[in-house]
Design a protein around this motif. Structure first.
Motif, PDB file in Angstrom:
ATOM      1  N   ALA A 114       0.845  -1.196   0.000  1.00 15.94           N
ATOM      2  CA  ALA A 114       0.000   0.000   0.000  1.00 15.94           C
ATOM      3  C   ALA A 114       0.878   1.243   0.000  1.00 15.94           C
ATOM      4  N   ARG A 115       0.292   2.370  -0.405  1.00 13.04           N
ATOM      5  CA  ARG A 115       1.001   3.644  -0.453  1.00 13.04           C
ATOM      6  C   ARG A 115       0.109   4.747   0.090  1.00 13.04           C
ATOM      7  N   VAL A 116       0.740   5.788   0.680  1.00 13.51           N
ATOM      8  CA  VAL A 116       0.011   6.988   1.095  1.00 13.51           C
ATOM      9  C   VAL A 116       0.048   7.944  -0.091  1.00 13.51           C
ATOM     10  N   ALA A 117      -1.110   8.452  -0.481  1.00  8.30           N
ATOM     11  CA  ALA A 117      -1.198   9.326  -1.653  1.00  8.30           C
ATOM     12  C   ALA A 117      -1.871  10.642  -1.292  1.00  8.30           C
ATOM     13  N   ASP A 118      -1.363  11.739  -1.868  1.00  3.68           N
ATOM     14  CA  ASP A 118      -2.039  13.027  -1.805  1.00  3.68           C
ATOM     15  C   ASP A 118      -3.004  13.053  -2.985  1.00  3.68           C
ATOM     16  N   CYS A 147     -20.601  21.586 -16.473  1.00  2.00           N
ATOM     17  CA  CYS A 147     -20.563  22.036 -17.878  1.00  2.00           C
ATOM     18  C   CYS A 147     -19.130  22.369 -18.299  1.00  2.00           C
ATOM     19  N   PHE A 148     -18.195  21.484 -17.987  1.00  2.00           N
ATOM     20  CA  PHE A 148     -16.779  21.563 -18.336  1.00  2.00           C
ATOM     21  C   PHE A 148     -16.032  22.694 -17.640  1.00  2.00           C
ATOM     22  N   ILE A 149     -16.629  23.353 -16.658  1.00  2.00           N
ATOM     23  CA  ILE A 149     -15.973  24.427 -15.913  1.00  2.00           C
ATOM     24  C   ILE A 149     -15.724  23.941 -14.487  1.00  2.00           C
ATOM     25  N   PRO A 150     -14.454  23.822 -14.073  1.00  2.00           N
ATOM     26  CA  PRO A 150     -14.184  23.372 -12.700  1.00  2.00           C
ATOM     27  C   PRO A 150     -14.623  24.417 -11.678  1.00  2.00           C
ATOM     28  N   PHE A 151     -15.356  23.972 -10.665  1.00  5.89           N
ATOM     29  CA  PHE A 151     -15.809  24.923  -9.654  1.00  5.89           C
ATOM     30  C   PHE A 151     -15.553  24.476  -8.234  1.00  5.89           C
ATOM     31  N   TYR A 152     -15.019  23.270  -8.008  1.00  4.94           N
ATOM     32  CA  TYR A 152     -14.746  22.823  -6.646  1.00  4.94           C
ATOM     33  C   TYR A 152     -13.562  21.880  -6.663  1.00  4.94           C
ATOM     34  N   TRP A 153     -12.560  22.149  -5.791  1.00  2.21           N
ATOM     35  CA  TRP A 153     -11.399  21.288  -5.620  1.00  2.21           C
ATOM     36  C   TRP A 153     -11.280  20.904  -4.164  1.00  2.21           C
ATOM     37  N   ARG A 154     -10.838  19.679  -3.933  1.00  2.00           N
ATOM     38  CA  ARG A 154     -10.608  19.231  -2.563  1.00  2.00           C
ATOM     39  C   ARG A 154      -9.350  18.382  -2.544  1.00  2.00           C
ATOM     40  N   SER A 155      -8.437  18.690  -1.632  1.00  2.00           N
ATOM     41  CA  SER A 155      -7.214  17.908  -1.452  1.00  2.00           C
ATOM     42  C   SER A 155      -7.339  17.090  -0.184  1.00  2.00           C
ATOM     43  N   TRP A 156      -6.888  15.835  -0.244  1.00  2.00           N
ATOM     44  CA  TRP A 156      -6.966  14.956   0.902  1.00  2.00           C
ATOM     45  C   TRP A 156      -5.928  13.854   0.754  1.00  2.00           C
ATOM     46  N   LYS A 157      -5.663  13.141   1.837  1.00  2.00           N
ATOM     47  CA  LYS A 157      -4.707  12.032   1.835  1.00  2.00           C
ATOM     48  C   LYS A 157      -5.463  10.717   1.952  1.00  2.00           C
ATOM     49  N   ALA A 158      -4.919   9.703   1.323  1.00  2.00           N
ATOM     50  CA  ALA A 158      -5.548   8.387   1.361  1.00  2.00           C
ATOM     51  C   ALA A 158      -4.475   7.310   1.325  1.00  2.00           C
ATOM     52  N   ILE A 159      -4.771   6.164   1.921  1.00  2.00           N
ATOM     53  CA  ILE A 159      -3.925   4.979   1.798  1.00  2.00           C
ATOM     54  C   ILE A 159      -4.550   4.127   0.698  1.00  2.00           C
ATOM     55  N   VAL A 160      -3.773   3.892  -0.372  1.00  2.00           N
ATOM     56  CA  VAL A 160      -4.279   3.226  -1.569  1.00  2.00           C
ATOM     57  C   VAL A 160      -3.437   1.991  -1.845  1.00  2.00           C
ATOM     58  N   THR A 185      -1.481  -0.628  -4.120  1.00  5.51           N
ATOM     59  CA  THR A 185      -0.753  -0.474  -5.374  1.00  5.51           C
ATOM     60  C   THR A 185      -1.198  -1.488  -6.421  1.00  5.51           C
ATOM     61  N   PHE A 186      -1.801  -2.595  -6.011  1.00  5.26           N
ATOM     62  CA  PHE A 186      -2.189  -3.634  -6.956  1.00  5.26           C
ATOM     63  C   PHE A 186      -3.644  -3.506  -7.404  1.00  5.26           C
ATOM     64  N   CYS A 187      -4.585  -3.471  -6.456  1.00  6.01           N
ATOM     65  CA  CYS A 187      -6.013  -3.450  -6.824  1.00  6.01           C
ATOM     66  C   CYS A 187      -6.598  -2.046  -6.865  1.00  6.01           C
ATOM     67  N   GLY A 188      -5.892  -1.033  -6.341  1.00  4.64           N
ATOM     68  CA  GLY A 188      -6.351   0.345  -6.416  1.00  4.64           C
ATOM     69  C   GLY A 188      -7.416   0.719  -5.391  1.00  4.64           C
ATOM     70  N   ALA A 189      -7.684  -0.135  -4.424  1.00  4.10           N
ATOM     71  CA  ALA A 189      -8.710   0.147  -3.424  1.00  4.10           C
ATOM     72  C   ALA A 189      -8.230   1.252  -2.473  1.00  4.10           C
ATOM     73  N   THR A 190      -9.146   2.127  -2.089  1.00  5.74           N
ATOM     74  CA  THR A 190      -8.862   3.145  -1.090  1.00  5.74           C
ATOM     75  C   THR A 190      -9.132   2.540   0.277  1.00  5.74           C
ATOM     76  N   LEU A 191      -8.067   2.371   1.069  1.00  2.00           N
ATOM     77  CA  LEU A 191      -8.192   1.665   2.339  1.00  2.00           C
ATOM     78  C   LEU A 191      -8.572   2.590   3.489  1.00  2.00           C
ATOM     79  N   LYS A 192      -8.035   3.808   3.486  1.00  2.00           N
ATOM     80  CA  LYS A 192      -8.355   4.770   4.553  1.00  2.00           C
ATOM     81  C   LYS A 192      -8.150   6.172   4.008  1.00  2.00           C
ATOM     82  N   THR A 193      -8.973   7.128   4.460  1.00  2.00           N
ATOM     83  CA  THR A 193      -8.829   8.507   4.013  1.00  2.00           C
ATOM     84  C   THR A 193      -8.587   9.421   5.209  1.00  2.00           C
TER      85      THR A 193
END
Length: 68
Positions: free
Chosen positions: A31-35, A43-56, A58-66
């Motif tokens: 597993a890896r810690v990812a930002d 309508c193709f215009i970005p209006f909301y961004w959120r940054s967070w950390k997660a443990i993901v 590396t093989f199956c891509g599952a998000t284990l903890k946020t």
């Protein structure tokens, strides 16, 4: 007759990753810690961004903890 159609989508991107001790509870691989960055577009215009950390997995891509 007037019909309004709005397109809303959400994308997730991994910005940086670091290895973490332990393994995935689903497949047993490493597993890896990812930002993460979530961007919501309306309508193709970005209006909301959120940054967070997660443990993901590396093989199956599952998000284990946020973290906020």
């Amino acid at each position: 007759m007037v019909v309004f159609c709005f397109l809303v989508d959400q994308t997730r991107k991994m910005r940086r990753t670091k290895p973490v001790a332990g393994s995935c509870s689903r497949c047993g691989r490493g597993a890896r810690v990812a930002d993460m960055l979530t961007a919501t577009r309306f309508c193709f215009i970005p209006f909301y961004w959120r940054s967070w950390k997660a443990i993901v997995c590396t093989f199956c891509g599952a998000t284990l903890k946020t973290y906020r």
